[in-house]
Design an enzyme around this catalytic site. Structure first.
Site, short mmCIF file in Angstrom:
data_model
loop_
_atom_site.label_atom_id
_atom_site.label_comp_id
_atom_site.label_asym_id
_atom_site.label_seq_id
_atom_site.Cartn_x
_atom_site.Cartn_y
_atom_site.Cartn_z
CG ASP A 114 -2.11 -0.89 1.11
OD1 ASP A 114 -2.31 -1.43 0.02
OD2 ASP A 114 -2.82 -1.07 2.12
CE LYS A 149 -6.71 -0.38 0.35
NZ LYS A 149 -8.09 -0.87 0.35
CG MET A 197 -8.12 6.73 6.91
SD MET A 197 -8.70 5.12 6.32
CE MET A 197 -9.74 4.58 7.68
#
Length: 513
Positions: free
Chosen positions: A36, A58, A171
């Protein structure tokens, strides 16, 4: 066909050394590594020869491979009998979709293991000087995703607003205004401390703090962007006392290393340990000469020599390799005095079990010759193993005062490889030049270190004289007098010269700047 297996590996939050020993072991034996964006690209260097690398990307809303394709590719590679390392940022099970990947593998009868990683929810806060719990501030913590699977779903803000522990949103920076507004509406005090931690545990980590009422405006003003952690709670107040990471001497500095690839590990590791980013641009490569006749002949009658003079660690390594291949060991050097230029050469000799008898004050051939001239006799036999393209001074000077055997044992040549996302690839000179110029034009380099005249020579060959002005604003650090002289000869401005010809001294020079 051999049975394949998938390891779902947590790469940690970013700091290279936060990878677990088990994760490292899995990477080193993998046939395929699927990685990732947030996994430190340096980990890719741990792959074995012939390992296949697959970029899963990602980034938020911009996936190189969608999740269903990632699931399919790791399963397919394992079904082919391969060992697959699925390298994920943080921990696989902390909003890393590791559970979904594990279920997919289970349903297809594919063997897998999960290797936990340091989650940014804890490690990222730690590196920002924020303890996720503290007896005087928070007895619990809650880790919340900033992105729900269904955008129409809502978190239970009434519950979150009443929690007394630390709240960590991953996030969620794109929803910062909503998070702050909803928490205050649910009863959380507008004065509750908040921290935003961007690129946690990395050299470019940045932290802004405020309270719930003002944090969104602060984030807009500071240009905060993903990846960023949001921390809500009184534990943020401890940052001033516990902020160790950003106080490291090289924190935030981007330092280019031009040493040979095989010799750069110590310098790179020290830069990382002290909070900086090491940009590897190996300019030289050490090529051992195929014809070692002179050296082998000298080793065969080493008991007749009085002195061996080493001017580099490369000469030390090649000499001892040939010594062992000849069937001799350290006992063969019992009556030989050993001289060494520089702390690095002296250190490598010590690692071989030899304490150098003669080490000049200055790490230059002239200083060593001054020391030897006082003790050498005409009948003394001296062995000098050096590079084919070494300076002539020591050879010519010693040849006049003793019986000298000069052995050219290696050659310093220009390195032809570069590192992209941690993967080493052979590149043409023009490709390397383009990449170097881009780094300089984008102001991504603060310092460049030169540890020998040859690193300076080949650096300029890669850069090209026509691009010399692009070095303006970059601080060039030299390890010593000979290197500095070569840099100036090539038109480079020596910003500072290390007081001693040691890696530690080079880094100290930068730290003190």
């Amino acid at each position: 066909m051999k049975k394949g297996k998938v390891y779902l590996i947590g790469a940690g939050p970013g700091d290279y050394k936060l990878l677990t020993l088990k994760a490292l072991e899995c990477l080193q034996k993998a046939d395929v590594i699927v990685y990732d964006r947030l996994a430190n690209s340096e980990y890719l260097k741990q792959g074995k020869a012939g390992c296949e690398y697959i970029d899963a990307g990602k980034a938020s809303s911009n996936h190189t491979l969608p999740q269903d394709e990632i699931n399919e590719v790791i399963a397919r590679k394992a079904a082919e009998g391969k060992i697959v390392a699925r390298l994920k940022g943080g921990d696989p099970y902390v909003f890393g979709r590791g559970g979904e990947e594990g279920e997919y593998l289970y349903e297809r009868g594919i063997d897998f293991e999960v290797v936990p990683g340091v989650t940014s929810a804890i490690g990222g806060l730690c590196y920002a000087g924020i303890p996720i719990t503290h007896r005087d501030a928070a007895s619990s913590f809650h880790v919340i995703t900033g992105h729900l699977k269904d955008e129409n779903d809502e978190l239970d803000w009434d519950v979150l607003g009443k929690l007394k522990g630390t709240l960590v949103f991953l996030m969620g920076v794109a929803n910062l205004n909503k998070i702050a507004t909803k928490l205050m509406a649910a009863g959380k005090s507008k004065d509750t401390p908040v921290a935003l931690i961007s690129w946690a545990t990395c050299y470019n980590q940045s932290v802004v703090t405020g309270n719930l009422e003002e944090i969104y405006e602060i984030a807009l003003r500071e240009g905060v962007k993903p990846p960023t952690l949001i921390v809500v709670g009184d534990v943020v107040r401890y940052r001033e006392k516990l902020n160790f990471f950003e106080n490291r001497p090289l924190f935030g500095k981007r330092i280019m290393v031009t040493r040979a690839r095989t010799q750069s590990s110590q310098l790179v590791s020290r830069i990382q340990d002290e909070g900086g980013r090491a940009i590897e641009l190996p300019t030289i490569s050490i090529k051992e000469n195929e014809d070692q006749t002179v050296l082998k002949s000298a080793i065969a009658q080493i008991d007749t020599y009085n002195y061996i003079v080493f001017t580099s660690q490369n000469a030390v390594e090649i000499f001892f390799k040939n010594l062992l291949e000849s069937g001799k060991d350290l006992r063969a050097l019992g009556n030989v005095k050993v001289a060494a230029i520089g702390a690095i050469t002296e250190k490598v000799l010590r690692e071989k079990g030899i304490l150098a008898d003669i080490v000049p004050e200055k790490a230059v051939a002239e200083s060593l010759y001054t020391s030897l001239e006082k003790m050498l006799r005409k009948e003394d036999k001296v062995l000098l193993p050096q590079a084919t393209n070494a300076r002539d001074f020591l050879r010519d000077s010693l040849d006049k005062i003793c019986e000298l055997t000069y052995a050219t044992v290696y050659e310093t040549v220009m390195d032809t490889q570069t590192s992209i996302n941690g993967l080493e690839e052979v590149k043409s000179l023009e490709e390397r030049r383009t990449e170097l110029v881009a780094l300089l034009e984008n102001k991504e380099v603060d310092y460049i270190t030169f540890t020998s005249a040859s690193t300076a020579t080949y650096f300029m060959e890669i850069l090209g004289c026509e691009n010399l002005l692009k070095l303006e604003g970059v601080k060039l650090i030299s390890i010593g007098e000979i290197t500095s002289a070569k840099m100036r000869e090539l038109g480079m401005n020596v910003y500072k010269q290390s007081p001693e010809a040691k890696i530690e001294s080079v880094l100290e020079t930068i730290s003190n700047d």
